[in-house]
Design a protein around this motif. Structure first.
Motif, PDB file in Angstrom:
ATOM      1  N   ALA A 175      59.728 116.470 125.961  1.00 20.93           N
ATOM      2  CA  ALA A 175      59.098 117.224 124.875  1.00 20.93           C
ATOM      3  C   ALA A 175      59.492 116.647 123.518  1.00 20.93           C
ATOM      4  O   ALA A 175      58.662 116.560 122.598  1.00 20.93           O
ATOM      5  CB  ALA A 175      59.499 118.692 124.962  1.00 20.93           C
ATOM      6  N   GLY A 176      60.744 116.228 123.393  1.00 20.88           N
ATOM      7  CA  GLY A 176      61.188 115.628 122.141  1.00 20.88           C
ATOM      8  C   GLY A 176      60.489 114.311 121.857  1.00 20.88           C
ATOM      9  O   GLY A 176      60.104 114.026 120.710  1.00 20.88           O
ATOM     10  N   PHE A 177      60.331 113.498 122.898  1.00 22.65           N
ATOM     11  CA  PHE A 177      59.641 112.225 122.718  1.00 22.65           C
ATOM     12  C   PHE A 177      58.184 112.459 122.327  1.00 22.65           C
ATOM     13  O   PHE A 177      57.643 111.767 121.460  1.00 22.65           O
ATOM     14  CB  PHE A 177      59.717 111.403 124.004  1.00 22.65           C
ATOM     15  N   SER A 178      57.544 113.431 122.961  1.00 24.77           N
ATOM     16  CA  SER A 178      56.157 113.764 122.617  1.00 24.77           C
ATOM     17  C   SER A 178      56.055 114.222 121.169  1.00 24.77           C
ATOM     18  O   SER A 178      55.121 113.842 120.448  1.00 24.77           O
ATOM     19  CB  SER A 178      55.648 114.852 123.564  1.00 24.77           C
ATOM     20  N   HIS A 179      57.046 115.004 120.734  1.00 25.29           N
ATOM     21  CA  HIS A 179      57.053 115.448 119.337  1.00 25.29           C
ATOM     22  C   HIS A 179      57.177 114.259 118.384  1.00 25.29           C
ATOM     23  O   HIS A 179      56.495 114.212 117.349  1.00 25.29           O
ATOM     24  CB  HIS A 179      58.209 116.425 119.113  1.00 25.29           C
ATOM     25  N   LEU A 180      58.025 113.302 118.738  1.00 28.77           N
ATOM     26  CA  LEU A 180      58.186 112.109 117.899  1.00 28.77           C
ATOM     27  C   LEU A 180      56.883 111.337 117.780  1.00 28.77           C
ATOM     28  O   LEU A 180      56.476 110.946 116.682  1.00 28.77           O
ATOM     29  CB  LEU A 180      59.263 111.194 118.486  1.00 28.77           C
ATOM     30  N   THR A 181      56.237 111.086 118.927  1.00 29.38           N
ATOM     31  CA  THR A 181      54.998 110.287 118.902  1.00 29.38           C
ATOM     32  C   THR A 181      53.886 111.002 118.150  1.00 29.38           C
ATOM     33  O   THR A 181      53.011 110.343 117.563  1.00 29.38           O
ATOM     34  CB  THR A 181      54.538 109.973 120.330  1.00 29.38           C
ATOM     35  N   ASN A 182      53.901 112.331 118.147  1.00 27.64           N
ATOM     36  CA  ASN A 182      52.869 113.082 117.425  1.00 27.64           C
ATOM     37  C   ASN A 182      53.185 113.211 115.939  1.00 27.64           C
ATOM     38  O   ASN A 182      52.277 113.229 115.102  1.00 27.64           O
ATOM     39  CB  ASN A 182      52.719 114.493 118.027  1.00 27.64           C
ATOM     40  N   THR A 183      54.478 113.304 115.621  1.00 34.32           N
ATOM     41  CA  THR A 183      54.889 113.516 114.233  1.00 34.32           C
ATOM     42  C   THR A 183      54.880 112.228 113.423  1.00 34.32           C
ATOM     43  O   THR A 183      54.443 112.202 112.259  1.00 34.32           O
ATOM     44  CB  THR A 183      56.299 114.137 114.185  1.00 34.32           C
ATOM     45  N   ILE A 184      55.385 111.144 114.034  1.00 36.90           N
ATOM     46  CA  ILE A 184      55.442 109.848 113.329  1.00 36.90           C
ATOM     47  C   ILE A 184      54.807 108.759 114.203  1.00 36.90           C
ATOM     48  O   ILE A 184      55.495 107.825 114.638  1.00 36.90           O
ATOM     49  CB  ILE A 184      56.899 109.491 112.945  1.00 36.90           C
ATOM     50  N   PRO A 185      53.504 108.858 114.486  1.00 36.87           N
ATOM     51  CA  PRO A 185      52.858 107.884 115.381  1.00 36.87           C
ATOM     52  C   PRO A 185      52.936 106.452 114.863  1.00 36.87           C
ATOM     53  O   PRO A 185      52.913 105.500 115.643  1.00 36.87           O
ATOM     54  CB  PRO A 185      51.407 108.385 115.449  1.00 36.87           C
ATOM     55  N   GLU A 186      53.053 106.293 113.546  1.00 38.79           N
ATOM     56  CA  GLU A 186      53.118 104.946 112.975  1.00 38.79           C
ATOM     57  C   GLU A 186      54.385 104.208 113.413  1.00 38.79           C
ATOM     58  O   GLU A 186      54.423 102.963 113.350  1.00 38.79           O
ATOM     59  CB  GLU A 186      53.043 105.006 111.453  1.00 38.79           C
ATOM     60  N   LYS A 187      55.408 104.928 113.844  1.00 38.65           N
ATOM     61  CA  LYS A 187      56.646 104.296 114.290  1.00 38.65           C
ATOM     62  C   LYS A 187      56.549 103.786 115.730  1.00 38.65           C
ATOM     63  O   LYS A 187      57.508 103.193 116.232  1.00 38.65           O
ATOM     64  CB  LYS A 187      57.811 105.284 114.187  1.00 38.65           C
ATOM     65  N   PHE A 188      55.412 103.999 116.382  1.00 40.51           N
ATOM     66  CA  PHE A 188      55.264 103.580 117.777  1.00 40.51           C
ATOM     67  C   PHE A 188      54.189 102.512 117.945  1.00 40.51           C
ATOM     68  O   PHE A 188      53.643 102.337 119.031  1.00 40.51           O
ATOM     69  CB  PHE A 188      54.970 104.797 118.658  1.00 40.51           C
ATOM     70  N   ASP A 189      53.898 101.789 116.885  1.00 41.78           N
ATOM     71  CA  ASP A 189      52.985 100.643 116.959  1.00 41.78           C
ATOM     72  C   ASP A 189      53.801  99.396 117.279  1.00 41.78           C
ATOM     73  O   ASP A 189      54.640  98.977 116.483  1.00 41.78           O
ATOM     74  CB  ASP A 189      52.230 100.452 115.646  1.00 41.78           C
TER      75      ASP A 189
END
Length: 521
Positions: A215-229
């Motif tokens: 759930a925390g990882f999902s929150h990260l990818t949704n909150t700061i998606p630009e950090k996962f490019d």
């Protein structure tokens, strides 16, 4: 964040225990045997696969890697993980094609191979170059970032932290040499990996308010998606650091091949293997650890973007995240972090002493006793540490991402290094003149491009300069008489075949890497 009394006690016990283990490993099992250069610099060529793999990672996982890459994760995001993931494939390539030649030649150092393949000029020039880079860039970088980590976690002055790391490394490795470092690295790697995984879990669980890591990882990818490019576009503010597809097909290959295949303090572990098959297993072991390292060194930095968005410098991310650790465990993980930094410091100083002693001093003072050369190596280690302590703060205090600074600085020279080794290993007509021109071209052309074309990303510059070095190395070799064939590597006499275990590990590594990039493209 400060350490509790329990944390401090655990830290002290760990340090003392590690020194005792290092002393026990370093003991001379044969009373009638005088420790020689083979024992001190190559661990008597006795390292098993697990020690090789663990030591490769421990030498690599230092303050530069943990503190610096977490800081770059904070600033750049998951894209910085390309250094880790591409390194896994690079290790396989080095094990398959570079290492068999090095072991066949029975070398101590990379400059020694260059003399065997080219001449003493190439050996001396490259030895002096590597000594300069190891002392003024790598060693200073590790000490400086380590000092910052100790300052953030324990509150001590960074200079005090650096002095502690230097003294710890002296006590840890000065007597036993490479064997003391390599045989204890499995402890550091185990604790760092376990502690890093726990820290990432605690960070993700905290972000999800106790709902778990997923759930925390999902929150990260949704909150700061630009950090996962993983592949940055040209409009990304960090494109200059990681320019798009160049991380897959360009200069990053050159950077990785130089670091893992031509770098003394890394490849020295594989040179100390019992056999080629044992070295292959160790390299495969290290490659798989590299695939999962972003979870340990990059993810905490990305999580810190949400938890600590106003850090004064990105390199503070990992030490700040360590505040999530419970008392006691925090001290153990901090001890493992410090020990890993010390392992890197010890690895670098051992390689510095190896290169100076075997590539420079033995030519100045030949026919001395083995004890004499070992003692010279110990003295050089001390001098290198003293120099690094003096210059670390003036050189690195101005940079907020030391990892990126180190990568760009070494990028001035790595194209020529890789070109020299490629030509020397796999082209029989390469000669010393071509190698020297390639080395000179790398430094000069990199500097000129940096001045004249500042908007060119440094990884693209590395790729372009590498191509230029290769072309000039070939042209000069073909036009300067001596074709170098007398010293050429007899490839038909090299055992490039690898075991089924290594081959299966290679396939698995490629599949995992492909899946990772397909997911985070």
């Amino acid at each position: 964040m400060q350490l509790t009394q329990l944390d401090s006690s655990i830290f002290v016990v760990y340090v003392i225990g590690l020194l005792i283990i290092a002393a026990w490993v370093s003991r001379n099992e044969r009373k009638d045997h005088e420790r020689d250069t083979n024992d001190y610099f190559l661990a008597g060529k006795s390292l098993p696969w697990w020690a090789i793999g663990a030591s490769l990672i421990a030498a690599n996982i230092s303050a530069e890697q943990i503190i610096g890459m977490s800081g770059s994760g904070y600033a750049l995001g998951l894209a910085i993980a390309s250094y880790e993931w591409m390194a896994a494939i690079t290790l396989i390539i080095v094990g398959k094609y570079f290492l068999p030649i090095f072991l066949k030649r029975e070398i101590y150092t990379m400059p020694q191979f260059l003399e065997q393949r080219f001449d003493s000029r190439v050996r001396t020039i490259m030895a002096i170059f590597w000594l300069g880079v190891y002392v003024l860039v790598n060693l200073t970088g590790v000490l400086w970032l380590g000092g910052l980590a100790i300052n953030t976690v324990a509150g001590f002055d960074p200079m005090f932290g650096m002095i502690f790391l230097a003294v710890f490394s002296i006590a840890y490795s000065l007597y036993g040499g490479l064997k003391a470092v390599a045989m204890t690295d499995i402890i550091q790697v185990t604790l760092l990996v376990a502690g890093g995984l726990l820290l990432s879990y605690l960070a993700l669980d905290h972000i999800s308010n106790g709902q778990g890591a997923i759930a925390g990882f999902s929150h990260l990818t949704n909150t700061i998606p630009e950090k996962f490019d993983m592949i940055l576009s040209k409009d990304n503010p960090h494109y200059m650091s990681l320019p798009g597809l160049s991380v897959l097909v360009g200069g990053m290959w050159v950077m990785n091949l130089s670091y893992w295949g031509c770098n003394q303090y890394i490849i020295q572990r594989a040179l100390a293997a019992k056999s080629l098959d044992e070295a292959h297993k160790g390299i495969a072991f290290a490659a798989y650890i590299k695939l999962f390292m972003p979870i340990i060194v990059v993810l905490p930095g990305i999580a810190a973007v949400v938890m600590h968005p106003n850090l004064s410098a990105p390199d503070q991310a990992y030490p700040e995240m360590m505040s999530l650790m419970p008392s006691g465990l925090k001290g153990l993980v901090f001890a493992a972090l410090v020990a890993a930094i010390v392992s890197s410091v010890a690895s670098m100083t051992n390689s510095i002493s190896t290169i100076f002693t075997m590539d420079i001093y033995t030519h100045i003072a030949p026919n001395k006793s083995q004890r004499h050369y070992v003692n010279i190596g110990r003295m050089v280690s001390l001098v290198a540490l003293c120099i690094a302590l003096v210059v670390a703060e003036p050189l690195l205090n101005q940079f907020d991402q030391a990892f990126q600074y180190i990568q760009e600085f070494t990028g001035f020279f790595t194209p020529g290094i890789v070109a020299i080794f490629f030509l020397g290993l796999f082209w029989k007509k390469a000669n010393a003149n071509g190698a020297l021109v390639a080395a000179l071209t790398s430094a000069v052309l990199s500097f000129l491009l940096k001045i004249w074309w500042p908007e060119l990303p440094f990884i693209d510059r590395v790729g372009m300069v590498f191509i230029a070095c290769m072309i000039l190395g070939v042209v000069v070799s073909l036009t300067t008489g001596d074709n170098g064939e007398e010293k050429a590597v007899a490839l038909h006499d090299i055992q490039f075949a690898s075991s089924r275990v290594f081959n299966l590990a290679t396939v698995g590594c490629v599949v995992i890497l492909s899946a990772l990039y397909a997911t985070w493209w």
